[in-house]
Write a protein that holds these residues in place. Structure first.
Motif, mmCIF file in Angstrom:
data_model
loop_
_atom_site.group_PDB
_atom_site.id
_atom_site.type_symbol
_atom_site.label_atom_id
_atom_site.label_comp_id
_atom_site.label_asym_id
_atom_site.label_seq_id
_atom_site.Cartn_x
_atom_site.Cartn_y
_atom_site.Cartn_z
ATOM 1 N N ARG A 124 22.494 -17.102 9.241
ATOM 2 C CA ARG A 124 23.034 -16.018 8.435
ATOM 3 C C ARG A 124 23.882 -15.054 9.251
ATOM 4 N N PHE A 125 24.512 -15.522 10.283
ATOM 5 C CA PHE A 125 25.444 -14.703 11.045
ATOM 6 C C PHE A 125 26.517 -15.616 11.620
ATOM 7 N N ARG A 126 27.670 -15.035 11.944
ATOM 8 C CA ARG A 126 28.796 -15.832 12.416
ATOM 9 C C ARG A 126 28.918 -15.720 13.934
ATOM 10 N N THR A 127 29.397 -16.780 14.529
ATOM 11 C CA THR A 127 29.603 -16.821 15.968
ATOM 12 C C THR A 127 31.052 -17.193 16.255
ATOM 13 N N HIS A 128 31.416 -17.136 17.526
ATOM 14 C CA HIS A 128 32.769 -17.556 17.915
ATOM 15 C C HIS A 128 32.971 -19.047 17.641
ATOM 16 N N TYR A 129 31.888 -19.838 17.705
ATOM 17 C CA TYR A 129 32.007 -21.250 17.372
ATOM 18 C C TYR A 129 32.416 -21.423 15.905
ATOM 19 N N ASP A 130 31.812 -20.594 15.036
ATOM 20 C CA ASP A 130 32.174 -20.657 13.614
ATOM 21 C C ASP A 130 33.642 -20.302 13.416
ATOM 22 N N ASN A 131 34.118 -19.281 14.135
ATOM 23 C CA ASN A 131 35.502 -18.840 13.954
ATOM 24 C C ASN A 131 36.507 -19.900 14.415
ATOM 25 N N ASP A 190 41.772 -15.691 18.565
ATOM 26 C CA ASP A 190 42.087 -15.469 19.978
ATOM 27 C C ASP A 190 40.871 -14.936 20.726
ATOM 28 N N GLU A 191 40.156 -13.993 20.102
ATOM 29 C CA GLU A 191 38.975 -13.426 20.755
ATOM 30 C C GLU A 191 37.921 -14.508 20.983
ATOM 31 N N ALA A 192 37.731 -15.379 19.962
ATOM 32 C CA ALA A 192 36.763 -16.464 20.101
ATOM 33 C C ALA A 192 37.149 -17.394 21.249
ATOM 34 N N TYR A 193 38.443 -17.719 21.359
ATOM 35 C CA TYR A 193 38.876 -18.623 22.428
ATOM 36 C C TYR A 193 38.725 -17.971 23.804
ATOM 37 N N GLN A 194 39.039 -16.673 23.900
ATOM 38 C CA GLN A 194 38.902 -15.985 25.184
ATOM 39 C C GLN A 194 37.464 -16.024 25.671
ATOM 40 N N VAL A 195 36.515 -15.900 24.745
ATOM 41 C CA VAL A 195 35.099 -15.923 25.125
ATOM 42 C C VAL A 195 34.662 -17.352 25.475
ATOM 43 N N LEU A 196 34.976 -18.299 24.609
ATOM 44 C CA LEU A 196 34.459 -19.657 24.795
ATOM 45 C C LEU A 196 35.176 -20.437 25.887
ATOM 46 N N SER A 197 36.368 -19.993 26.279
ATOM 47 C CA SER A 197 37.076 -20.679 27.364
ATOM 48 C C SER A 197 36.654 -20.169 28.737
ATOM 49 N N ASP A 198 35.885 -19.077 28.761
ATOM 50 C CA ASP A 198 35.383 -18.517 30.019
ATOM 51 C C ASP A 198 33.914 -18.921 30.154
ATOM 52 N N PRO A 199 33.555 -19.729 31.159
ATOM 53 C CA PRO A 199 32.177 -20.242 31.256
ATOM 54 C C PRO A 199 31.117 -19.150 31.225
ATOM 55 N N GLN A 200 31.317 -18.047 31.969
ATOM 56 C CA GLN A 200 30.306 -17.004 32.005
ATOM 57 C C GLN A 200 30.200 -16.284 30.664
ATOM 58 N N ARG A 201 31.351 -15.947 30.079
ATOM 59 C CA ARG A 201 31.321 -15.262 28.783
ATOM 60 C C ARG A 201 30.745 -16.173 27.700
ATOM 61 N N ALA A 261 23.609 -16.902 24.766
ATOM 62 C CA ALA A 261 22.359 -16.144 24.851
ATOM 63 C C ALA A 261 22.245 -15.177 23.678
ATOM 64 N N TRP A 262 23.351 -14.530 23.333
ATOM 65 C CA TRP A 262 23.355 -13.607 22.178
ATOM 66 C C TRP A 262 23.029 -14.349 20.890
ATOM 67 N N VAL A 263 23.555 -15.566 20.734
ATOM 68 C CA VAL A 263 23.281 -16.369 19.535
ATOM 69 C C VAL A 263 21.785 -16.657 19.440
ATOM 70 N N ARG A 264 21.170 -17.018 20.579
ATOM 71 C CA ARG A 264 19.735 -17.324 20.553
ATOM 72 C C ARG A 264 18.915 -16.092 20.169
ATOM 73 N N VAL A 265 19.318 -14.932 20.677
ATOM 74 C CA VAL A 265 18.608 -13.698 20.336
ATOM 75 C C VAL A 265 18.747 -13.401 18.850
ATOM 76 N N GLN A 266 19.974 -13.536 18.316
ATOM 77 C CA GLN A 266 20.197 -13.276 16.900
ATOM 78 C C GLN A 266 19.407 -14.256 16.042
ATOM 79 N N GLN A 267 19.384 -15.521 16.444
ATOM 80 C CA GLN A 267 18.652 -16.514 15.683
ATOM 81 C C GLN A 267 17.167 -16.191 15.655
ATOM 82 N N ALA A 268 16.645 -15.763 16.794
ATOM 83 C CA ALA A 268 15.231 -15.402 16.858
ATOM 84 C C ALA A 268 14.940 -14.219 15.938
ATOM 85 N N GLY A 269 15.880 -13.256 15.893
ATOM 86 C CA GLY A 269 15.670 -12.090 15.037
ATOM 87 C C GLY A 269 15.675 -12.453 13.564
#
Length: 266
Positions: free
Chosen positions: A3-10, A53-64, A70-78
């Motif tokens: 029930r939430f969107r991620t950069h993968y969804d975008n 563009d924001e989604a690609y900037q995040v997902l193309s950077d290994p650390q980001r 990690a944020w997705v896992r936290v949101q899923q747990a919530g």
């Protein structure tokens, strides 16, 4: 269902998508949402491109990307957490209910996010419906050499669109038996590694236009791969669709049946 969107969804990719898949999805979606393709809603198109563009900037950077995962896992747990049982009356304070029973800021935030997600899903479903209506073959995936037949469905305006590649770069083909060669929009030529050759003239629906002839090293459509194909670079084409003309189709047998185009090797 999440029930939430991620950069993968975008970017419309899976969470285990490779960097190459992520880059290809980003390029394809940026082209799709170019404001020139949405003259009635240029501001909305630009906002969507910013999200892409924001989604690609995040997902193309290994650390980001790791931080995002990690944020997705936290949101899923919530979202998966079960609300605690209702708390009764506090001992020693008859008639006074524990304040834990009142909706707190976190719950109000989750309710607001829930409505945002519902609206986003409705928008996404409608957009997906429109794209399937326009491009019913968009998810066509056939391994090279895995078949000698390709079946395409006609879209709502009677056209046959199909995903393919030119020199390994992803493109959308519009099959056109009235076109002599493969006609590539000029704004795609550099990304596809095409070299402009001698000048020429071509007759289009909008009248004659100056073009540059080119030799395409490789054109791939489903299981079919052709090399050294005659084509031209057309500055008069504003869309991202590549006209697939008879310089390719003459090498295939094709027949129409019940809203489908069937391509086979002769």
């Amino acid at each position: 269902m999440r029930r939430f969107r991620t950069h993968y969804d975008n970017l419309q990719v899976k969470e285990n998508a490779s960097p190459e898949v992520i880059q290809a999805a980003w390029i394809s979606l940026r082209r799709k949402w170019h404001p020139d393709h949405h003259p009635d809603q240029p501001q909305q198109a630009e906002r969507i491109r910013q999200l892409i563009d924001e989604a690609y900037q995040v997902l193309s950077d290994p650390q980001r990307r790791r931080d995002h995962d990690a944020w997705v896992r936290v949101q899923q747990a919530g979202f998966d957490a079960v609300d605690p049982a209702p708390v009764g009356v506090q001992p020693g304070l008859p008639g006074r209910v524990n304040s834990a029973r009142r909706p707190g800021p976190l719950r109000l935030t989750l309710i607001t996010l829930g409505w945002i997600v519902v609206l986003a899903l409705l928008w996404w479903a409608f957009d997906d419906y429109l794209e399937r209506r326009e491009f019913p073959n968009r998810n066509l995936a056939i391994a090279e050499g895995g078949s000698t037949e390709l079946v395409l469905r006609r879209n709502h305006v009677g056209q046959y669109l199909a995903p393919g590649t030119i020199n390994g770069g992803p493109v959308t083909f519009l099959l056109d038996t009235g076109a002599t060669q493969v006609s590539v929009p000029e704004h795609l030529a550099d990304d596809l590694g095409l070299q402009p050759g001698r000048r020429g003239r071509a007759l289009t629906a909008n009248g004659p236009v100056d073009i540059r002839h080119t030799l395409i090293p490789e054109v791939a459509l489903g299981p079919f791969v052709l090399r050294n194909v005659s084509g031209h670079i057309n500055p008069g084409m504003t869309s991202d669709q590549v006209l697939l003309g008879m310089s390719v189709l003459k090498h295939l047998d094709f027949a129409q049946r019940e809203g489908q185009l069937i391509l086979t090797l002769p």
